[in-house]
Design a protein around this motif. Sequence first.
Motif, PDB file in Angstrom:
ATOM      1  N   ILE A   1      15.501 -10.212  14.048  1.00  0.00           N
ATOM      2  CA  ILE A   1      15.822  -9.294  12.883  1.00  0.00           C
ATOM      3  C   ILE A   1      14.601  -8.755  12.216  1.00  0.00           C
ATOM      4  CG2 ILE A   1      16.604 -10.936  11.137  1.00  0.00           C
ATOM      5  CD1 ILE A   1      19.298  -9.449  11.166  1.00  0.00           C
ATOM      6  N   ALA A   2      14.811  -7.779  11.383  1.00  0.00           N
ATOM      7  CA  ALA A   2      13.723  -7.405  10.691  1.00  0.00           C
ATOM      8  C   ALA A   2      14.187  -7.288   9.169  1.00  0.00           C
ATOM      9  CB  ALA A   2      13.750  -5.710  11.126  1.00  0.00           C
ATOM     10  N   VAL A   3      12.955  -7.281   8.457  1.00  0.00           N
ATOM     11  CA  VAL A   3      13.060  -7.327   7.009  1.00  0.00           C
ATOM     12  C   VAL A   3      12.375  -6.131   6.459  1.00  0.00           C
ATOM     13  CG1 VAL A   3      12.677  -8.553   4.746  1.00  0.00           C
ATOM     14  CG2 VAL A   3      13.754  -9.727   6.737  1.00  0.00           C
ATOM     15  N   GLU A   4      12.726  -5.003   5.672  1.00  0.00           N
ATOM     16  CA  GLU A   4      12.169  -3.949   5.267  1.00  0.00           C
ATOM     17  C   GLU A   4      11.746  -4.024   3.756  1.00  0.00           C
ATOM     18  OE1 GLU A   4      14.175  -0.417   6.560  1.00  0.00           O
ATOM     19  OE2 GLU A   4      13.575  -0.659   8.411  1.00  0.00           O
ATOM     20  N   PHE A   5      10.601  -3.512   3.570  1.00  0.00           N
ATOM     21  CA  PHE A   5      10.075  -3.688   2.088  1.00  0.00           C
ATOM     22  C   PHE A   5       9.137  -2.533   1.763  1.00  0.00           C
ATOM     23  CE2 PHE A   5       7.422  -6.341   4.518  1.00  0.00           C
ATOM     24  CZ  PHE A   5       6.052  -6.174   3.997  1.00  0.00           C
ATOM     25  N   GLN A   6       8.931  -2.174   0.382  1.00  0.00           N
ATOM     26  CA  GLN A   6       7.851  -1.105   0.055  1.00  0.00           C
ATOM     27  C   GLN A   6       6.531  -1.618  -0.513  1.00  0.00           C
ATOM     28  OE1 GLN A   6       8.675   2.091   0.579  1.00  0.00           O
ATOM     29  NE2 GLN A   6      10.801   1.881   1.202  1.00  0.00           N
ATOM     30  N   ILE A   7       5.526  -1.084  -0.024  1.00  0.00           N
ATOM     31  CA  ILE A   7       4.203  -1.592  -0.483  1.00  0.00           C
ATOM     32  C   ILE A   7       3.647  -0.264  -1.234  1.00  0.00           C
ATOM     33  CG2 ILE A   7       3.904  -3.419   1.365  1.00  0.00           C
ATOM     34  CD1 ILE A   7       1.814  -1.515   2.788  1.00  0.00           C
ATOM     35  N   ASN A   8       2.676  -0.513  -2.059  1.00  0.00           N
ATOM     36  CA  ASN A   8       1.752   0.454  -2.466  1.00  0.00           C
ATOM     37  C   ASN A   8       0.731   1.041  -1.842  1.00  0.00           C
ATOM     38  OD1 ASN A   8      -0.826   1.247  -4.268  1.00  0.00           O
ATOM     39  ND2 ASN A   8       0.737   1.194  -5.838  1.00  0.00           N
ATOM     40  N   GLU A   9       0.439   2.327  -1.795  1.00  0.00           N
ATOM     41  CA  GLU A   9      -0.482   2.844  -0.759  1.00  0.00           C
ATOM     42  C   GLU A   9      -1.686   2.324  -0.904  1.00  0.00           C
ATOM     43  OE1 GLU A   9      -0.676   7.168  -2.109  1.00  0.00           O
ATOM     44  OE2 GLU A   9      -1.059   6.491  -4.127  1.00  0.00           O
ATOM     45  N   LYS A  10      -2.202   1.641  -2.147  1.00  0.00           N
ATOM     46  CA  LYS A  10      -3.442   0.812  -2.041  1.00  0.00           C
ATOM     47  C   LYS A  10      -3.648  -0.349  -0.999  1.00  0.00           C
ATOM     48  CE  LYS A  10      -4.369   2.212  -6.812  1.00  0.00           C
ATOM     49  NZ  LYS A  10      -4.517   1.577  -8.271  1.00  0.00           N
ATOM     50  N   GLU A  11      -2.175  -0.605  -0.601  1.00  0.00           N
ATOM     51  CA  GLU A  11      -2.240  -1.793   0.165  1.00  0.00           C
ATOM     52  C   GLU A  11      -2.191  -1.873   1.576  1.00  0.00           C
ATOM     53  OE1 GLU A  11       0.167  -5.070  -2.471  1.00  0.00           O
ATOM     54  OE2 GLU A  11       1.290  -3.165  -1.821  1.00  0.00           O
ATOM     55  N   ILE A  12      -2.156  -0.443   2.224  1.00  0.00           N
ATOM     56  CA  ILE A  12      -2.109   0.102   3.499  1.00  0.00           C
ATOM     57  C   ILE A  12      -2.949  -0.684   4.395  1.00  0.00           C
ATOM     58  CG2 ILE A  12      -2.201   2.041   5.300  1.00  0.00           C
ATOM     59  CD1 ILE A  12      -0.964   3.609   2.796  1.00  0.00           C
TER      60      ILE A  12
ATOM     61  N   GLY B   1       4.428   6.892  -4.200  1.00  0.00           N
ATOM     62  CA  GLY B   1       3.202   6.294  -3.831  1.00  0.00           C
ATOM     63  C   GLY B   1       3.502   5.046  -2.789  1.00  0.00           C
ATOM     64  N   THR B   2       4.735   5.092  -2.428  1.00  0.00           N
ATOM     65  CA  THR B   2       4.919   3.705  -1.420  1.00  0.00           C
ATOM     66  C   THR B   2       5.040   4.013  -0.372  1.00  0.00           C
ATOM     67  OG1 THR B   2       7.196   3.787  -2.026  1.00  0.00           O
ATOM     68  CG2 THR B   2       5.887   2.593  -3.769  1.00  0.00           C
ATOM     69  N   LEU B   3       5.039   2.858   0.576  1.00  0.00           N
ATOM     70  CA  LEU B   3       5.329   3.070   2.262  1.00  0.00           C
ATOM     71  C   LEU B   3       6.011   2.011   2.571  1.00  0.00           C
ATOM     72  CD1 LEU B   3       4.120   4.691   4.715  1.00  0.00           C
ATOM     73  CD2 LEU B   3       2.526   2.645   4.677  1.00  0.00           C
ATOM     74  N   LYS B   4       7.144   2.353   3.452  1.00  0.00           N
ATOM     75  CA  LYS B   4       7.926   1.133   4.092  1.00  0.00           C
ATOM     76  C   LYS B   4       7.071   0.334   5.092  1.00  0.00           C
ATOM     77  CE  LYS B   4      12.233   2.483   4.486  1.00  0.00           C
ATOM     78  NZ  LYS B   4      13.519   3.075   5.180  1.00  0.00           N
ATOM     79  N   VAL B   5       7.571  -0.766   4.938  1.00  0.00           N
ATOM     80  CA  VAL B   5       6.733  -1.805   5.858  1.00  0.00           C
ATOM     81  C   VAL B   5       8.075  -2.654   6.515  1.00  0.00           C
ATOM     82  CG1 VAL B   5       5.114  -3.514   6.479  1.00  0.00           C
ATOM     83  CG2 VAL B   5       4.644  -1.733   4.699  1.00  0.00           C
TER      84      VAL B   5
END
Length: 386
Positions: free
Chosen positions: A214-225, A268-272
Amino acid sequence: MNTNRILSTLIIGSGLFFTACGNKDGAQQKQGPGQIQAQATPVTMAVVQQEVVSGQRSYPSNVVPLQETEIRAEVSGYITSISVADGAFVSKGQRLYEIDRVRYAAAVDQAKANLEIARANLARVEKDLQRYQTLADKDAIAKQTLDYAFTDVNNQKAQVQAAEAALTTARVNLQRSTIVAPFSGTIGISQVRTGALVSAGTTLLNTISSTNPIAVEFQINEKEIMEFSNLQSGKEHTQINLTLPDASTYGSQGRISTIDRAVDPQTGTLKVRATFDNPNNTLRAGMNLNLNVLSTSKEEAIVIPYRAIFEQLGSFSVYTVSDSSTADLKQVTLGQKLGDRVVIATGLTPGDKVVVDGVTSLKPGAKVVDKATMAPQAAPQQQPKK
């Protein structure tokens, strides 16, 4: 006589002036360091330092299935059978619902009969065409009769194709009257019961979702890409775990499996997406929890006590202490939180002094004094007993 009065007045005024000045100087001489400290706000200070950051970052996250689909009726009719219990685990291809199968089986039989009739008619007109061709070679019939025979054969071939297509449709409808699980997973609570009338393409029967993995989705800052891209590709390794709603830690470690294609320009966030094994179905779709990533940074960062931070209109600030012991307001950008401390990404430099306790009572430009440097007040002397 007037001259004597004026002279006396000047002498008295001069005496009063020098007396006042003397009293003022004496008052200033009597004012000691304790009175100066009393005018400043006592606070607790800390010197900003750099250190190698080790700890974990927490991200608000939610559980999403890797596969999830709504099960809808593909043919119309009455539900004649429900073969699975609500909330049960089902395997791919397992029978779930049955919709008026007798009706669609009869439609298949009828389509087969129509196909046989069409093929028989085709065979008949093909024989007629062969006879007409023989007669035409001997000029025994009109050419128009032969043309009609060719037309009859072509029309009957089309009838056979139409009958074959009708049989295919009837067979598909018969197959769709029995609804099976498209993949292995957990089925939800049924939206219909036996005997309910359902319509093709509109009636929702149930929902099924995969559970392991199963998956867990969260948001990171663009600086952490870049960091998370390295974790996804395997160039870097770290521990990824979950804090469940009851504050317990989930037993299995996760791995970064997917990073979304684009950054949200508004935030400024990205879904991971991280993937976790879920053999006991502990992680349920829609569950809200915290995903923890152990820091892989080996660089020094500025860290201060978190209680020195205060928020105003969505921005974070601290009070720094100048060389003249005044409080200056500085806006800062926060990094990861480390227990009761926090990393400062921008806004402070090593060696700065920040106010840790007493922030709420300060205003920009206020005089401050460190409690650690304040002289203790002398205890009042007791009067001797008579």
